[in-house]
Design an enzyme around this catalytic site. Structure first.
Site, mmCIF file in Angstrom:
data_model
loop_
_atom_site.group_PDB
_atom_site.id
_atom_site.type_symbol
_atom_site.label_atom_id
_atom_site.label_comp_id
_atom_site.label_asym_id
_atom_site.label_seq_id
_atom_site.Cartn_x
_atom_site.Cartn_y
_atom_site.Cartn_z
ATOM 1 C CE1 TYR A 1 -33.597 22.419 -8.104
ATOM 2 C CE2 TYR A 1 -31.743 22.808 -9.587
ATOM 3 C CZ TYR A 1 -33.092 22.589 -9.387
ATOM 4 O OH TYR A 1 -33.940 22.559 -10.458
ATOM 5 C CB CYS B 1 -40.265 25.847 -8.758
ATOM 6 S SG CYS B 1 -41.545 25.549 -9.997
#
Length: 213
Positions: free
Chosen positions: A138, A169
């Protein structure tokens, strides 16, 4: 017609229910026809995959059990919509089937339009740049969009992705190699990563789907 304090046009607000006036005014306005969106369902090794296409572009997708929420999201985005089943809208079903059968680059040929805010669009565009078979953390994704302090916001946008698999994702994992979360469930995330040839410690966790060939 008298105008002045206490009047709205030819209506005297002392005598007329303003809500009724509003209903009469808005009911006379033309109503836009619903937007036609094509839908299809694909059986995959990790469960049914439901997709929505507008003019050859994928606008939403979901694994089984989440279609109702997706329909509400589409109405918020487009207004009234008409969903029509189609065997292979825009050839997207064929490309997805190819991906699940091992033609991994097939995802790159699928056009997508997820909507979203400008920030979400930046995150989702960055997700599509992650090469198949690789992952990002992230924090690395936040740096990639030029906003290294927005790690939490990037995680939220990642979790709000309305076009899973195609906007990958699932390729975002924890800095320590852990799988972290996934809207479709960690077992699906694990399957997708193993299917794409990713090697990371988090994939050693035993989960319901077995991606072994």
């Amino acid at each position: 017609m008298r105008t002045g304090p206490g009047t709205v046009g030819c209506y005297n607000i002392d005598r007329v229910d303003l809500r009724r006036v509003q209903r009469e005014v808005f009911s006379a306005l033309p109503v836009a026809p619903p937007i036609t969106l094509e839908t299809a369902r694909l059986d995959t090794p990790i469960g049914p995959f439901f997709l929505v296409v507008r003019e050859g572009t994928l606008v939403a997708a979901s694994f089984d059990g989440r279609e109702r929420g997706m329909a509400r999201a589409l109405e918020r985005r487009f207004g009234p919509v008409s969903l029509e089943e189609h065997p292979d809208p825009g050839g997207i079903v064929a490309r997805l089937r190819g991906y699940f059968e091992g033609d991994l680059p097939a995802l790159d040929a699928i056009k997508s339009d997820p909507g979203g805010t400008p920030f979400q669009q930046r995150v989702w565009a960055a997700l599509r740049r992650i090469p198949v078979g690789t992952t990002l953390s992230y924090s690395a994704l936040a740096r990639d969009i030029g906003d290294p302090d927005a790690v939490r916001a990037v995680g939220t946008a990642n979790g709000s992705n309305p076009v899973p698999v195609v906007i990958p994702c699932h390729r975002v994992i924890g800095a320590d190699g852990s799988l972290t979360g996934y809207g479709g469930g960690l077992e699906r995330k694990r399957w997708l990563l193993v299917h794409e040839g990713v090697q990371t410690q988090g994939l050693q966790v035993r989960l319901p789907f077995d991606a072994a060939r």
